[in-house]
Design a protein around this motif. Structure first.
Motif, PDB file in Angstrom:
ATOM      1  N   GLY A   1     -15.395  -4.542  26.825  1.00 19.90           N
ATOM      2  CA  GLY A   1     -15.759  -5.237  28.050  1.00 19.90           C
ATOM      3  C   GLY A   1     -15.049  -6.559  28.296  1.00 19.90           C
ATOM      4  N   GLU A   2     -14.119  -6.960  27.438  1.00 17.93           N
ATOM      5  CA  GLU A   2     -13.424  -8.233  27.603  1.00 17.93           C
ATOM      6  C   GLU A   2     -11.928  -8.006  27.787  1.00 17.93           C
ATOM      7  OE1 GLU A   2     -14.163 -11.089  24.543  1.00 17.93           O
ATOM      8  OE2 GLU A   2     -16.300 -10.647  24.501  1.00 17.93           O
ATOM      9  N   LEU A   3     -11.326  -8.801  28.653  1.00 19.19           N
ATOM     10  CA  LEU A   3      -9.876  -8.761  28.794  1.00 19.19           C
ATOM     11  C   LEU A   3      -9.231  -9.250  27.504  1.00 19.19           C
ATOM     12  CD1 LEU A   3      -8.940 -10.179  32.324  1.00 19.19           C
ATOM     13  CD2 LEU A   3      -8.792  -7.837  31.520  1.00 19.19           C
ATOM     14  N   GLN A   4      -8.131  -8.632  27.143  1.00 15.00           N
ATOM     15  CA  GLN A   4      -7.332  -9.095  26.011  1.00 15.00           C
ATOM     16  C   GLN A   4      -6.411 -10.194  26.538  1.00 15.00           C
ATOM     17  OE1 GLN A   4      -6.179  -4.941  25.739  1.00 15.00           O
ATOM     18  NE2 GLN A   4      -6.196  -5.160  23.513  1.00 15.00           N
ATOM     19  N   THR A   5      -6.433 -11.342  25.897  1.00 12.80           N
ATOM     20  CA  THR A   5      -5.529 -12.439  26.240  1.00 12.80           C
ATOM     21  C   THR A   5      -4.644 -12.667  25.040  1.00 12.80           C
ATOM     22  OG1 THR A   5      -7.200 -13.448  27.662  1.00 12.80           O
ATOM     23  CG2 THR A   5      -5.365 -14.847  26.966  1.00 12.80           C
ATOM     24  N   GLU A   6      -3.380 -12.310  25.177  1.00 16.87           N
ATOM     25  CA  GLU A   6      -2.428 -12.448  24.068  1.00 16.87           C
ATOM     26  C   GLU A   6      -1.358 -13.460  24.454  1.00 16.87           C
ATOM     27  OE1 GLU A   6      -2.537 -11.202  20.981  1.00 16.87           O
ATOM     28  OE2 GLU A   6      -4.421 -10.179  21.452  1.00 16.87           O
ATOM     29  N   GLU A   7      -1.185 -14.440  23.597  1.00 18.47           N
ATOM     30  CA  GLU A   7      -0.192 -15.485  23.820  1.00 18.47           C
ATOM     31  C   GLU A   7       0.909 -15.353  22.779  1.00 18.47           C
ATOM     32  OE1 GLU A   7      -0.560 -20.119  23.238  1.00 18.47           O
ATOM     33  OE2 GLU A   7      -1.713 -19.450  24.996  1.00 18.47           O
ATOM     34  N   PHE A   8       2.142 -15.378  23.260  1.00 12.62           N
ATOM     35  CA  PHE A   8       3.300 -15.257  22.380  1.00 12.62           C
ATOM     36  C   PHE A   8       4.156 -16.505  22.532  1.00 12.62           C
ATOM     37  CE2 PHE A   8       2.076 -11.018  23.775  1.00 12.62           C
ATOM     38  CZ  PHE A   8       1.965 -10.336  22.571  1.00 12.62           C
ATOM     39  N   SER A   9       4.594 -17.062  21.413  1.00 11.39           N
ATOM     40  CA  SER A   9       5.486 -18.221  21.433  1.00 11.39           C
ATOM     41  C   SER A   9       6.894 -17.779  21.089  1.00 11.39           C
ATOM     42  CB  SER A   9       5.019 -19.268  20.419  1.00 11.39           C
ATOM     43  OG  SER A   9       3.781 -19.790  20.803  1.00 11.39           O
ATOM     44  N   PHE A  10       7.842 -18.276  21.873  1.00 17.45           N
ATOM     45  CA  PHE A  10       9.253 -17.975  21.655  1.00 17.45           C
ATOM     46  C   PHE A  10      10.017 -19.290  21.684  1.00 17.45           C
ATOM     47  CE2 PHE A  10       7.517 -14.388  24.169  1.00 17.45           C
ATOM     48  CZ  PHE A  10       7.676 -13.381  23.231  1.00 17.45           C
ATOM     49  N   PRO A  11      10.713 -19.629  20.626  1.00 18.02           N
ATOM     50  CA  PRO A  11      11.474 -20.871  20.657  1.00 18.02           C
ATOM     51  C   PRO A  11      12.687 -20.752  21.582  1.00 18.02           C
ATOM     52  CG  PRO A  11      11.856 -19.715  18.587  1.00 18.02           C
ATOM     53  CD  PRO A  11      10.829 -18.929  19.354  1.00 18.02           C
ATOM     54  N   ASP A  12      12.625 -21.465  22.685  1.00 15.45           N
ATOM     55  CA  ASP A  12      13.766 -21.567  23.590  1.00 15.45           C
ATOM     56  C   ASP A  12      14.335 -20.213  24.009  1.00 15.45           C
ATOM     57  OD1 ASP A  12      15.432 -23.224  25.086  1.00 15.45           O
ATOM     58  OD2 ASP A  12      17.036 -23.016  23.612  1.00 15.45           O
ATOM     59  N   CYS A  13      13.512 -19.383  24.596  1.00 14.59           N
ATOM     60  CA  CYS A  13      13.918 -18.039  25.026  1.00 14.59           C
ATOM     61  C   CYS A  13      14.464 -18.090  26.449  1.00 14.59           C
ATOM     62  CB  CYS A  13      12.711 -17.112  24.952  1.00 14.59           C
ATOM     63  SG  CYS A  13      13.115 -15.381  25.177  1.00 14.59           S
ATOM     64  N   GLN A  14      15.460 -17.264  26.734  1.00 13.09           N
ATOM     65  CA  GLN A  14      16.019 -17.140  28.071  1.00 13.09           C
ATOM     66  C   GLN A  14      16.032 -15.669  28.473  1.00 13.09           C
ATOM     67  OE1 GLN A  14      19.780 -19.360  27.131  1.00 13.09           O
ATOM     68  NE2 GLN A  14      19.428 -20.106  29.208  1.00 13.09           N
ATOM     69  N   ALA A  15      15.772 -15.406  29.765  1.00 13.78           N
ATOM     70  CA  ALA A  15      15.777 -14.028  30.241  1.00 13.78           C
ATOM     71  C   ALA A  15      15.978 -13.984  31.746  1.00 13.78           C
ATOM     72  CB  ALA A  15      14.478 -13.327  29.880  1.00 13.78           C
ATOM     73  N   THR A  16      16.589 -12.914  32.209  1.00 13.06           N
ATOM     74  CA  THR A  16      16.620 -12.602  33.635  1.00 13.06           C
ATOM     75  C   THR A  16      15.657 -11.444  33.930  1.00 13.06           C
ATOM     76  OG1 THR A  16      18.577 -11.243  33.225  1.00 13.06           O
ATOM     77  CG2 THR A  16      18.948 -13.447  34.118  1.00 13.06           C
ATOM     78  N   TYR A  17      15.370 -10.658  32.878  1.00 13.86           N
ATOM     79  CA  TYR A  17      14.424  -9.539  32.971  1.00 13.86           C
ATOM     80  C   TYR A  17      13.549  -9.530  31.725  1.00 13.86           C
ATOM     81  CZ  TYR A  17      17.684  -7.662  36.431  1.00 13.86           C
ATOM     82  OH  TYR A  17      18.490  -7.497  37.520  1.00 13.86           O
ATOM     83  N   LEU A  18      12.292  -9.129  31.897  1.00 14.34           N
ATOM     84  CA  LEU A  18      11.399  -8.857  30.774  1.00 14.34           C
ATOM     85  C   LEU A  18      10.903  -7.425  30.901  1.00 14.34           C
ATOM     86  CD1 LEU A  18       9.216 -12.100  30.609  1.00 14.34           C
ATOM     87  CD2 LEU A  18      11.007 -11.400  29.002  1.00 14.34           C
TER      88      LEU A  18
END
Length: 141
Positions: free
Chosen positions: A98-115
Motif C-alpha cells: 500500500g505504499e509507494l516505493q521511493t528510491e533515491e540514487f546518488s551519482f557523482p557528477d553524472c551527465q546524460a541526454t537520455y535515461l
C-alpha cells in the motif's frame, strides 16, 4: 547556477519510448510533476521507458517513485540519439504493501541526454511508475 528538475515535461523532457501503454495511464504521467498520476505496465517483464532531455543534463541525484517494482536498471546515454547506453545502477527494491516505493540514487557528477529505465521484474504482474526526479542542470553541448 540553480538546480532544477530536468525530468519535468515543463522543462522540456519527453518520454520517447515506453514498452506498454494504457490510454488512462500514459507514460507522459512520469514527467508531469504529479505523484498522483502514473504510467502502468500491461504485464510481462522486462518493461522499459526512455526519457529524453533534448540537451545534456548534469546531475548527482535521481529519485523514482513507483509501486510493485522488484528489480530496476537505470542506464544513461550522452549521444544525440537514444543509443550507446551505459549502466548506472541496478537494484532490487523493497516493497511495502500500500505504499509507494521511493528510491533515491546518488551519482557523482553524472551527465546524460537520455535515461533508460528497465523494469526487470515486479512483485505483481503490473507495476506503476509515478515520477522520476533529477536534481541537476542543463548544459550546453
Amino acid at each position: 547556477m540553480k538546480l532544477t528538475d530536468p525530468c519535468l515535461s515543463s522543462e522540456g523532457a519527453e518520454v520517447i519510448l515506453a514498452t506498454s501503454s494504457d490510454e488512462k495511464y500514459p507514460p507522459e504521467n512520469i514527467i508531469d510533476g504529479n505523484s498522483e498520476t502514473f504510467w502502468t505496465t500491461t504485464g510481462m517483464f522486462p518493461q522499459e521507458f526512455i526519457i529524453s532531455f533534448h540537451k545534456c543534463v548534469r546531475f548527482s541525484k535521481l529519485t523514482i517513485l513507483c509501486y510493485l517494482v522488484q528489480t530496476i536498471r537505470i542506464e544513461k546515454s550522452l549521444s544525440m540519439d537514444p543509443v550507446d547506453f551505459e549502466k548506472c545502477v541496478e537494484k532490487d527494491l523493497h516493497y511495502s504493501e500500500g505504499e509507494l516505493q521511493t528510491e533515491e540514487f546518488s551519482f557523482p557528477d553524472c551527465q546524460a541526454t537520455y535515461l533508460r529505465f528497465i523494469i526487470k521484474s515486479g512483485f505483481d504482474h503490473f507495476v506503476s511508475v509515478h515520477r522520476v526526479m533529477v536534481d541537476g542542470m542543463a548544459e550546453d553541448m
